[in-house]
Design a protein around this motif. Sequence first.
Motif, PDB file in Angstrom:
ATOM      1  N   SER A  51       9.088  -0.190 -18.536  1.00  0.00           N
ATOM      2  CA  SER A  51       9.583   1.006 -17.846  1.00  0.00           C
ATOM      3  C   SER A  51       8.542   1.552 -16.884  1.00  0.00           C
ATOM      4  O   SER A  51       8.865   1.995 -15.778  1.00  0.00           O
ATOM      5  N   THR A  52       7.280   1.516 -17.299  1.00  0.00           N
ATOM      6  CA  THR A  52       6.214   2.027 -16.434  1.00  0.00           C
ATOM      7  C   THR A  52       6.039   1.178 -15.185  1.00  0.00           C
ATOM      8  O   THR A  52       5.939   1.704 -14.061  1.00  0.00           O
ATOM      9  N   VAL A  53       6.002  -0.137 -15.352  1.00  0.00           N
ATOM     10  CA  VAL A  53       5.797  -1.032 -14.203  1.00  0.00           C
ATOM     11  C   VAL A  53       6.926  -0.870 -13.191  1.00  0.00           C
ATOM     12  O   VAL A  53       6.685  -0.768 -11.975  1.00  0.00           O
ATOM     13  N   VAL A  54       8.159  -0.837 -13.663  1.00  0.00           N
ATOM     14  CA  VAL A  54       9.301  -0.707 -12.750  1.00  0.00           C
ATOM     15  C   VAL A  54       9.284   0.657 -12.052  1.00  0.00           C
ATOM     16  O   VAL A  54       9.498   0.753 -10.835  1.00  0.00           O
ATOM     17  N   THR A  55       9.037   1.725 -12.814  1.00  0.00           N
ATOM     18  CA  THR A  55       9.035   3.075 -12.230  1.00  0.00           C
ATOM     19  C   THR A  55       7.951   3.227 -11.172  1.00  0.00           C
ATOM     20  O   THR A  55       8.193   3.754 -10.075  1.00  0.00           O
ATOM     21  N   VAL A  56       6.745   2.768 -11.479  1.00  0.00           N
ATOM     22  CA  VAL A  56       5.636   2.901 -10.527  1.00  0.00           C
ATOM     23  C   VAL A  56       5.903   2.090  -9.265  1.00  0.00           C
ATOM     24  O   VAL A  56       5.638   2.550  -8.138  1.00  0.00           O
ATOM     25  N   ASP A  57       6.443   0.891  -9.411  1.00  0.00           N
ATOM     26  CA  ASP A  57       6.718   0.064  -8.234  1.00  0.00           C
ATOM     27  C   ASP A  57       7.772   0.719  -7.334  1.00  0.00           C
ATOM     28  O   ASP A  57       7.639   0.693  -6.093  1.00  0.00           O
ATOM     29  N   ILE A  58       8.794   1.307  -7.924  1.00  0.00           N
ATOM     30  CA  ILE A  58       9.829   1.983  -7.132  1.00  0.00           C
ATOM     31  C   ILE A  58       9.235   3.171  -6.379  1.00  0.00           C
ATOM     32  O   ILE A  58       9.509   3.376  -5.185  1.00  0.00           O
ATOM     33  N   ILE A  59       8.413   3.959  -7.060  1.00  0.00           N
ATOM     34  CA  ILE A  59       7.815   5.131  -6.410  1.00  0.00           C
ATOM     35  C   ILE A  59       6.868   4.701  -5.288  1.00  0.00           C
ATOM     36  O   ILE A  59       6.830   5.305  -4.207  1.00  0.00           O
ATOM     37  N   LYS A  60       6.090   3.650  -5.521  1.00  0.00           N
ATOM     38  CA  LYS A  60       5.177   3.162  -4.489  1.00  0.00           C
ATOM     39  C   LYS A  60       5.940   2.785  -3.221  1.00  0.00           C
ATOM     40  O   LYS A  60       5.553   3.144  -2.098  1.00  0.00           O
ATOM     41  N   ARG A  61       7.018   2.053  -3.395  1.00  0.00           N
ATOM     42  CA  ARG A  61       7.786   1.607  -2.237  1.00  0.00           C
ATOM     43  C   ARG A  61       8.512   2.762  -1.564  1.00  0.00           C
ATOM     44  O   ARG A  61       8.695   2.764  -0.338  1.00  0.00           O
ATOM     45  N   TYR A  76      -5.872  -1.000  13.552  1.00  0.00           N
ATOM     46  CA  TYR A  76      -5.551   0.072  14.505  1.00  0.00           C
ATOM     47  C   TYR A  76      -6.050  -0.278  15.909  1.00  0.00           C
ATOM     48  O   TYR A  76      -7.155  -0.777  16.091  1.00  0.00           O
ATOM     49  N   ASP A  77      -5.184  -0.026  16.890  1.00  0.00           N
ATOM     50  CA  ASP A  77      -5.581  -0.180  18.291  1.00  0.00           C
ATOM     51  C   ASP A  77      -4.993   0.986  19.089  1.00  0.00           C
ATOM     52  O   ASP A  77      -4.526   1.972  18.503  1.00  0.00           O
ATOM     53  N   ALA A  78      -4.976   0.862  20.412  1.00  0.00           N
ATOM     54  CA  ALA A  78      -4.500   1.970  21.242  1.00  0.00           C
ATOM     55  C   ALA A  78      -3.047   2.315  20.979  1.00  0.00           C
ATOM     56  O   ALA A  78      -2.623   3.470  21.136  1.00  0.00           O
ATOM     57  N   GLY A  79      -2.280   1.347  20.537  1.00  0.00           N
ATOM     58  CA  GLY A  79      -0.860   1.595  20.264  1.00  0.00           C
ATOM     59  C   GLY A  79      -0.579   2.032  18.845  1.00  0.00           C
ATOM     60  O   GLY A  79       0.585   2.232  18.472  1.00  0.00           O
ATOM     61  N   GLY A  80      -1.613   2.187  18.018  1.00  0.00           N
ATOM     62  CA  GLY A  80      -1.425   2.577  16.633  1.00  0.00           C
ATOM     63  C   GLY A  80      -1.729   1.425  15.701  1.00  0.00           C
ATOM     64  O   GLY A  80      -2.369   0.423  16.086  1.00  0.00           O
ATOM     65  N   CYS A  81      -1.291   1.535  14.477  1.00  0.00           N
ATOM     66  CA  CYS A  81      -1.527   0.502  13.463  1.00  0.00           C
ATOM     67  C   CYS A  81      -0.538  -0.643  13.667  1.00  0.00           C
ATOM     68  O   CYS A  81       0.676  -0.421  13.742  1.00  0.00           O
ATOM     69  N   THR A  82      -1.080  -1.853  13.750  1.00  0.00           N
ATOM     70  CA  THR A  82      -0.223  -3.025  13.900  1.00  0.00           C
ATOM     71  C   THR A  82       0.240  -3.575  12.554  1.00  0.00           C
ATOM     72  O   THR A  82       1.202  -4.341  12.514  1.00  0.00           O
ATOM     73  N   LYS A  83      -0.431  -3.208  11.491  1.00  0.00           N
ATOM     74  CA  LYS A  83      -0.022  -3.653  10.155  1.00  0.00           C
ATOM     75  C   LYS A  83       0.928  -2.622   9.577  1.00  0.00           C
ATOM     76  O   LYS A  83       0.530  -1.520   9.199  1.00  0.00           O
ATOM     77  N   LYS A  84       2.198  -2.970   9.527  1.00  0.00           N
ATOM     78  CA  LYS A  84       3.232  -2.015   9.144  1.00  0.00           C
ATOM     79  C   LYS A  84       3.613  -2.074   7.675  1.00  0.00           C
ATOM     80  O   LYS A  84       4.400  -1.272   7.200  1.00  0.00           O
ATOM     81  N   ASP A  85       3.096  -3.016   6.949  1.00  0.00           N
ATOM     82  CA  ASP A  85       3.459  -3.145   5.541  1.00  0.00           C
ATOM     83  C   ASP A  85       2.270  -3.723   4.783  1.00  0.00           C
ATOM     84  O   ASP A  85       1.311  -4.221   5.381  1.00  0.00           O
ATOM     85  N   GLY A  86       2.326  -3.644   3.463  1.00  0.00           N
ATOM     86  CA  GLY A  86       1.255  -4.208   2.653  1.00  0.00           C
ATOM     87  C   GLY A  86       0.738  -3.210   1.634  1.00  0.00           C
ATOM     88  O   GLY A  86       1.275  -2.106   1.455  1.00  0.00           O
ATOM     89  N   ASP A  87      -0.334  -3.616   0.964  1.00  0.00           N
ATOM     90  CA  ASP A  87      -0.873  -2.814  -0.127  1.00  0.00           C
ATOM     91  C   ASP A  87      -1.463  -1.488   0.348  1.00  0.00           C
ATOM     92  O   ASP A  87      -1.583  -0.548  -0.437  1.00  0.00           O
ATOM     93  N   ILE A  88      -1.822  -1.382   1.618  1.00  0.00           N
ATOM     94  CA  ILE A  88      -2.398  -0.128   2.105  1.00  0.00           C
ATOM     95  C   ILE A  88      -1.368   0.996   2.138  1.00  0.00           C
ATOM     96  O   ILE A  88      -1.726   2.163   2.263  1.00  0.00           O
ATOM     97  N   TYR A  89      -0.088   0.643   1.994  1.00  0.00           N
ATOM     98  CA  TYR A  89       0.976   1.647   1.932  1.00  0.00           C
ATOM     99  C   TYR A  89       1.455   1.867   0.493  1.00  0.00           C
ATOM    100  O   TYR A  89       2.549   2.388   0.286  1.00  0.00           O
ATOM    101  N   ARG A  90       0.668   1.472  -0.485  1.00  0.00           N
ATOM    102  CA  ARG A  90       1.087   1.556  -1.887  1.00  0.00           C
ATOM    103  C   ARG A  90       0.083   2.381  -2.696  1.00  0.00           C
ATOM    104  O   ARG A  90      -0.330   1.991  -3.778  1.00  0.00           O
TER     105      ARG A  90
END
Length: 268
Positions: A51-61, A76-90
Motif C-alpha cells: 500500500s505504501t509503495v503504490v500510494t507514494v508512487d501515485i503521489i510522486k507522479r 537548463y538553457d535559454a529556452g528553459g529545462c530540456t529534460k521534461k521527465d525523470g527522477d528530478i520531478y519525483r
Amino acid sequence: SDRRQIVPATALVSICVVVPLAVQVLLSVVDFRPSVAVRGRLLSLLYATGSTVVTVDIIKRYCGYWRPYFFDECHYDAGGCTKKDGDIYRSFPSGHASTSAVTLVHTSLCLLGAARCGRPQPRLRGKVDVGNLTLLLCLGPAFLALWIAATRVKENDHWPADVVAGTAIGATFAATFYFRVFPGVFDVDSHLPRAPFLDEGSSSSRGGDYFPHPIIVAANNHHGAPPPQGQGNNHTDADDDNSSSASYEPPPASSRALGLGPNAQELC
C-alpha cells in the motif's frame, strides 16, 4: 545517483528486507505459537508495504515536485529545462523515507508486541526497570528508519517536507495493518492476534495458559456446541416451566450485531 547517496537504493532494499525477515525468524523461534502470530505479522507487513509503495508512487507522479538539485540536472538553457521527465520531478514524498518507515516501524511494533511490555517487568538490582530498556531496544528499527529519512535531507536529495510526508505515510500504513491483526503493544496479550484472526484448531499449540476468547465461546454455544465437560444436560420439566415463566432479557446490542445468543453478555 547511488554514488553520492549515504543509503543507496540497493542498500535500502537490503535493509528493508533483511531486518524484518531476521526479526520474524527470531520471533518464530522464541514464540511457541508461530502458526498464529507469524502469519499475521507477515501478511500485515506485505499489505502495508504494498500500500505504501503504490500510494507514494501515485503521489510522486501526480505532484511532479522538483528535487533540490533540479537545475543541476534539468539541462537548463535559454529556452528553459530540456529534460521534461525523470527522477528530478519525483521529490514529494520521499520513497526512501516511506519504505524504511513502513518496514522498520512495523518491525518495531512486532517486537513490542512480542515483548509484552505491558506486563510487570523485573528490575535489575531492584532499581533499573528492565521494561524501559526492552522498550528502547524494540524501537531500534524505528530509529534506523528515522536515520535513513534524515540522510535524504543531509545529502540534498529531498526537501524536509518530502521526508516528513514519506515517513508519515509509511508509519501510518504500518500501524494500520498491524493493529488490524494485533491488539495494542501494551496489552497483556499483545503477542496474540485479535480473536477474529485466531485459528480454531490452534488452541492445542498455545500451551496450558490459553483461554478461548469469550466471543468465540459464545458463538460456539450459539451454534449448538456441546456444553463444557462436567456440565451435563440435567434439567427437568420443572426447570422448563420456570424458564418459560421467567422474564426474557434481550442480549445487548453488541451481541445482537455479532449474531450471538443471550449468554454472550455473561461471557463478555
